[in-house]
Design an enzyme around this catalytic site. Structure first.
Site, PDB file in Angstrom:
ATOM      1  N   ASP A   1      40.030  36.386 -17.895  1.00  0.00           N
ATOM      2  CA  ASP A   1      38.642  36.234 -17.463  1.00  0.00           C
ATOM      3  C   ASP A   1      38.430  34.882 -16.801  1.00  0.00           C
ATOM      4  OD1 ASP A   1      35.648  36.899 -17.579  1.00  0.00           O
ATOM      5  OD2 ASP A   1      35.746  34.980 -18.648  1.00  0.00           O
TER       6      ASP A   1
ATOM      7  N   TYR B   1      33.501  28.022 -13.088  1.00  0.00           N
ATOM      8  CA  TYR B   1      34.542  27.203 -13.697  1.00  0.00           C
ATOM      9  C   TYR B   1      35.250  26.360 -12.632  1.00  0.00           C
ATOM     10  CZ  TYR B   1      33.898  30.695 -17.406  1.00  0.00           C
ATOM     11  OH  TYR B   1      33.361  31.537 -18.361  1.00  0.00           O
TER      12      TYR B   1
ATOM     13  N   LYS C   1      32.699  36.817 -12.432  1.00  0.00           N
ATOM     14  CA  LYS C   1      31.259  36.861 -12.663  1.00  0.00           C
ATOM     15  C   LYS C   1      30.493  36.625 -11.361  1.00  0.00           C
ATOM     16  CE  LYS C   1      32.212  35.164 -17.307  1.00  0.00           C
ATOM     17  NZ  LYS C   1      33.597  34.680 -17.150  1.00  0.00           N
TER      18      LYS C   1
ATOM     19  N   GLY D   1      33.516  32.222 -26.730  1.00  0.00           N
ATOM     20  CA  GLY D   1      32.882  31.157 -27.487  1.00  0.00           C
ATOM     21  C   GLY D   1      33.016  31.311 -28.984  1.00  0.00           C
TER      22      GLY D   1
ATOM     23  N   ASN E   1      32.088  28.442 -31.165  1.00  0.00           N
ATOM     24  CA  ASN E   1      30.756  27.862 -30.929  1.00  0.00           C
ATOM     25  C   ASN E   1      30.831  26.519 -30.218  1.00  0.00           C
ATOM     26  OD1 ASN E   1      29.645  29.549 -33.764  1.00  0.00           O
ATOM     27  ND2 ASN E   1      28.574  29.704 -31.821  1.00  0.00           N
TER      28      ASN E   1
ATOM     29  N   ALA F   1      36.395  24.923 -34.510  1.00  0.00           N
ATOM     30  CA  ALA F   1      37.787  24.502 -34.356  1.00  0.00           C
ATOM     31  C   ALA F   1      38.033  23.147 -34.995  1.00  0.00           C
ATOM     32  CB  ALA F   1      38.165  24.454 -32.873  1.00  0.00           C
TER      33      ALA F   1
END
Length: 325
Positions: free
Chosen positions: A53, A58, A84, A233, A236, A241
């Site tokens: 993706d 980006y 997208k 995500g 979050n 992590a």
């Protein structure tokens, strides 16, 4: 190893249960060299990941360009790719930083969810990726959280009036396999599905070990409409992590004391069943019955391998109970 593949309804598109998100290939938060990009893509491919993706957002096209260069070395029918629409890139000036992406491509950007903007965004993505068809196209960051109420209403009107019909035309032409939303809020998904069917939603941050907002209503509506769910995500934006350390981020902002307290509790519970917080977060996403694929994204091979190892863990019954509760 190989990862199972799940179909997106009757679209003919399939995604591997673990997938690769390309935001880091756009230099999110720091420069990633071309060599490191190729290395992490190669590690993802070698692991058995076959769904990738990306987005114009980006690195203002840099991620698409880099991902496309790598995937050109692979048979087109061997992988699934998504990008997208909603942001339109045009030639512009070089910047050192744009929306958190370092040294992006020298493109300017504007939002346009009308048919004109959708088609321009789609054609630009095809050019950068080096493809004539994009398997999944997500409408990116539509909704009040990104745009505010006034602009959000205007963009949504454009999307309903001409944008979504344009996407359905591209799908009918065979240039898109599946249509969805790529967002980090649930209400906009519910609003769109009242008027238009969606094949799939890429939901970031709203179905995680910490944030279960999607379980309030969205999952039931997706099940009723046959809309599949892909998760992004899953950490979050960092705190799942890193844990509740100083400087930890939640939804791309410093985590509040309340969020840090919640995460500290989750971390203690995870460690009690033999998991790190990050391992538990990955396992939660992979084992959720409503989810067909989970995105992991990084520009570092060692981080990818660490996440792959977490995905392959054999869990104790207590650990399974914790991540599926």
């Amino acid at each position: 190893m190989t990862f199972p593949r799940n179909p997106i309804g009757n679209t003919g598109i399939e995604v591997t249960t673990l997938s690769f998100g390309g935001s880091s290939l756009g230099n999110l938060g720091g420069v990633v060299s071309d060599a490191d990009c190729n290395a992490v893509m190669d590690a993802a491919w070698s692991s058995g990941i076959r769904y990738f993706d990306t987005a114009p957002h980006y690195g203002r096209g840099l991620s698409e360009q880099r991902m496309g260069q790598y995937l050109r070395t692979k048979p087109r029918n061997a992988y699934t790719i998504s990008s997208k629409v909603g942001r339109v890139l045009t030639p512009g000036t070089q910047q050192s930083d744009a929306d958190g992406f370092v040294n992006p491509l020298p493109n300017d950007v504007h939002y346009d969810y009308s048919a004109k903007g959708i088609l321009a965004s789609f054609d630009g993505s095809c050019d950068r990726l080096g493809v004539s068809k994009i398997d999944i196209v997500f409408v990116h960051d539509i909704g009040d959280l990104t745009h505010g109420k006034q602009a959000g209403a205007r963009h949504l009107a454009d999307l309903f009036d001409t944008g979504l019909p344009a996407l359905h035309d591209l799908k009918a032409q065979g240039r898109i396999g599946a249509i969805g939303l790529g967002v980090n809020e649930t209400q906009i998904c519910l609003d769109v599905m009242k008027s238009f069917p969606l094949d799939v939603i890429l939901l970031a941050g709203r179905l995680t070990l910490l944030d279960r907002d999607a379980e309030n209503e969205l999952l039931d509506v997706c099940a009723q409409n046959g809309t599949q769910l892909i998760l992004g995500g899953i950490f979050n934006s960092g705190i799942l992590a890193t844990g509740p350390v100083d400087g930890a981020t939640f939804d791309y902002a410093p985590a509040s004391p309340e969020i840090r307290d919640q995460v500290a509790t989750l971390q203690t519970q995870a460690e009690a069943v033999g998991l790190t917080l990050a391992q538990a977060s990955i396992q939660f996403a992979l084992r959720h019955p409503a989810v067909i694929s989970t995105l992991i994204g990084t520009g570092k091979v060692r981080s990818l391998i660490r996440n792959l190892d977490a995905a392959k863990l054999t869990l104790t019954p207590d650990a399974v109970q914790f991540v599926t509760r």
